[in-house]
Each structure stands twice: as C-alpha cells, then as structure tokens.
Motif scaffolding. Sequence first.
Motif, PDB file in Angstrom:
ATOM      1  N   PRO A  89      36.352 -32.153 -22.188  1.00 28.82           N
ATOM      2  CA  PRO A  89      35.366 -33.047 -22.803  1.00 28.82           C
ATOM      3  C   PRO A  89      34.442 -33.734 -21.773  1.00 28.82           C
ATOM      4  O   PRO A  89      33.269 -33.955 -22.047  1.00 28.82           O
ATOM      5  CB  PRO A  89      36.220 -34.080 -23.539  1.00 28.82           C
ATOM      6  N   VAL A  90      34.977 -34.034 -20.601  1.00 29.69           N
ATOM      7  CA  VAL A  90      34.149 -34.635 -19.554  1.00 29.69           C
ATOM      8  C   VAL A  90      33.113 -33.618 -19.088  1.00 29.69           C
ATOM      9  O   VAL A  90      31.931 -33.944 -18.951  1.00 29.69           O
ATOM     10  CB  VAL A  90      35.014 -35.120 -18.371  1.00 29.69           C
ATOM     11  N   ALA A  91      33.543 -32.390 -18.855  1.00 31.38           N
ATOM     12  CA  ALA A  91      32.620 -31.333 -18.422  1.00 31.38           C
ATOM     13  C   ALA A  91      31.553 -31.076 -19.485  1.00 31.38           C
ATOM     14  O   ALA A  91      30.388 -30.857 -19.162  1.00 31.38           O
ATOM     15  CB  ALA A  91      33.384 -30.053 -18.113  1.00 31.38           C
ATOM     16  N   GLU A  92      31.944 -31.113 -20.754  1.00 28.48           N
ATOM     17  CA  GLU A  92      30.983 -30.913 -21.840  1.00 28.48           C
ATOM     18  C   GLU A  92      29.936 -32.019 -21.855  1.00 28.48           C
ATOM     19  O   GLU A  92      28.744 -31.759 -22.037  1.00 28.48           O
ATOM     20  CB  GLU A  92      31.706 -30.837 -23.185  1.00 28.48           C
ATOM     21  N   GLU A  93      30.376 -33.251 -21.635  1.00 25.40           N
ATOM     22  CA  GLU A  93      29.431 -34.364 -21.605  1.00 25.40           C
ATOM     23  C   GLU A  93      28.488 -34.252 -20.405  1.00 25.40           C
ATOM     24  O   GLU A  93      27.278 -34.467 -20.520  1.00 25.40           O
ATOM     25  CB  GLU A  93      30.185 -35.697 -21.568  1.00 25.40           C
ATOM     26  N   VAL A  94      29.035 -33.911 -19.242  1.00 23.92           N
ATOM     27  CA  VAL A  94      28.198 -33.737 -18.048  1.00 23.92           C
ATOM     28  C   VAL A  94      27.195 -32.616 -18.276  1.00 23.92           C
ATOM     29  O   VAL A  94      26.009 -32.760 -17.947  1.00 23.92           O
ATOM     30  CB  VAL A  94      29.062 -33.474 -16.794  1.00 23.92           C
ATOM     31  N   GLU A  95      27.641 -31.501 -18.843  1.00 27.84           N
ATOM     32  CA  GLU A  95      26.725 -30.382 -19.084  1.00 27.84           C
ATOM     33  C   GLU A  95      25.612 -30.781 -20.055  1.00 27.84           C
ATOM     34  O   GLU A  95      24.448 -30.436 -19.847  1.00 27.84           O
ATOM     35  CB  GLU A  95      27.469 -29.162 -19.607  1.00 27.84           C
ATOM     36  N   LYS A  96      25.951 -31.510 -21.096  1.00 29.25           N
ATOM     37  CA  LYS A  96      24.936 -31.971 -22.055  1.00 29.25           C
ATOM     38  C   LYS A  96      23.893 -32.831 -21.341  1.00 29.25           C
ATOM     39  O   LYS A  96      22.689 -32.645 -21.521  1.00 29.25           O
ATOM     40  CB  LYS A  96      25.612 -32.761 -23.178  1.00 29.25           C
ATOM     41  N   LEU A  97      24.348 -33.760 -20.526  1.00 30.41           N
ATOM     42  CA  LEU A  97      23.439 -34.636 -19.797  1.00 30.41           C
ATOM     43  C   LEU A  97      22.600 -33.859 -18.779  1.00 30.41           C
ATOM     44  O   LEU A  97      21.398 -34.119 -18.629  1.00 30.41           O
ATOM     45  CB  LEU A  97      24.222 -35.755 -19.098  1.00 30.41           C
ATOM     46  N   MET A  98      23.212 -32.911 -18.098  1.00 30.70           N
ATOM     47  CA  MET A  98      22.473 -32.091 -17.122  1.00 30.70           C
ATOM     48  C   MET A  98      21.376 -31.294 -17.823  1.00 30.70           C
ATOM     49  O   MET A  98      20.247 -31.203 -17.325  1.00 30.70           O
ATOM     50  CB  MET A  98      23.436 -31.147 -16.392  1.00 30.70           C
ATOM     51  N   ARG A  99      21.705 -30.712 -18.969  1.00 25.13           N
ATOM     52  CA  ARG A  99      20.685 -29.973 -19.733  1.00 25.13           C
ATOM     53  C   ARG A  99      19.530 -30.901 -20.128  1.00 25.13           C
ATOM     54  O   ARG A  99      18.362 -30.525 -20.015  1.00 25.13           O
ATOM     55  CB  ARG A  99      21.290 -29.349 -20.990  1.00 25.13           C
ATOM     56  N   GLU A 100      19.866 -32.109 -20.578  1.00 23.35           N
ATOM     57  CA  GLU A 100      18.835 -33.070 -20.965  1.00 23.35           C
ATOM     58  C   GLU A 100      17.954 -33.429 -19.770  1.00 23.35           C
ATOM     59  O   GLU A 100      16.723 -33.472 -19.874  1.00 23.35           O
ATOM     60  CB  GLU A 100      19.465 -34.331 -21.559  1.00 23.35           C
ATOM     61  N   ILE A 101      18.568 -33.713 -18.641  1.00 21.15           N
ATOM     62  CA  ILE A 101      17.825 -34.055 -17.432  1.00 21.15           C
ATOM     63  C   ILE A 101      16.870 -32.920 -17.090  1.00 21.15           C
ATOM     64  O   ILE A 101      15.687 -33.151 -16.786  1.00 21.15           O
ATOM     65  CB  ILE A 101      18.788 -34.337 -16.259  1.00 21.15           C
ATOM     66  N   MET A 102      17.376 -31.701 -17.097  1.00 19.51           N
ATOM     67  CA  MET A 102      16.552 -30.548 -16.735  1.00 19.51           C
ATOM     68  C   MET A 102      15.421 -30.332 -17.727  1.00 19.51           C
ATOM     69  O   MET A 102      14.255 -30.182 -17.337  1.00 19.51           O
ATOM     70  CB  MET A 102      17.439 -29.301 -16.605  1.00 19.51           C
TER      71      MET A 102
END
Length: 127
Positions: free
Chosen positions: A110-123
């Motif tokens: 779940p932590v990795a999923e949240e980080v990935e979601k945020l990284m996609r948003e940033i990008m």
Amino acid sequence: MLINFETGKSVQEVRQALEEKAKAKGFGVMSVHEVSNILKNKGVPIDYECVIVEVCSPRHASQVLSKNAFISTAMPCRIAIFQKGDGKTVVSTISPIVMLEMYNEPELKPVAEEVEKLMREIMEESL
C-alpha cells in the motif's frame, strides 16, 4: 516496469515544473544530475539533453525503512527527463510497486501504491 510520459516542453521546463510539483506533494528534491553536461565535461558527450531528478517523501521513506533497511538501495526515487530524436521530451521512472517486489515485503505494497500514485501525478502535472 517503467512509467513514461511525453511532452513538447523542453527538458528544463519539465525539470522546473517537476521540482515544484514534487515539493507541493510533500516530496523533497534530494539532488539533480545534469547527466548530459556531466558527460560532456568528462569528454564523453551524448547527443541529447538528459537530467535526473531525485525525489523523496520523508513520510513514505520512514515507513519503508522502518520495516526493511535494504529498501534504501532503491531510494530516493529517480525521475529521468530526456529528449528523444523526434524532439519530444520523455519523463520516466521505475514503478515503485515493481521495485518493492524485489524486497519481499508484501505488507508495504500500500505504501508503494501511494508513492506510485503521487509520482505519476507529479510527472503528469509537470508536462
């Protein structure tokens, strides 16, 4: 698995926007590597502009490092920004979800999923 986006913006425009968006989402910009300039100065140039921006979310880093110190080998998150031959700029990173699989810590997914979601948003917001 890579997460890739393309834009008509320049590498430097994307870099500036990416740094701003990362900070707005609670990530720190740890370092910026001007890869093409570094290689040129070392006498081994490449024929396109390439920058790597390293970002990290302190909250997420604390969560995963409290569980497994070896995850530090995959930190901070690196986002590459480079020009393609067609003039497009690519923004690319390695999926945090896929990266986490190497460490056999399924409870951290779940932590990795949240980080990935945020990284996609940033990008995406930097394009």
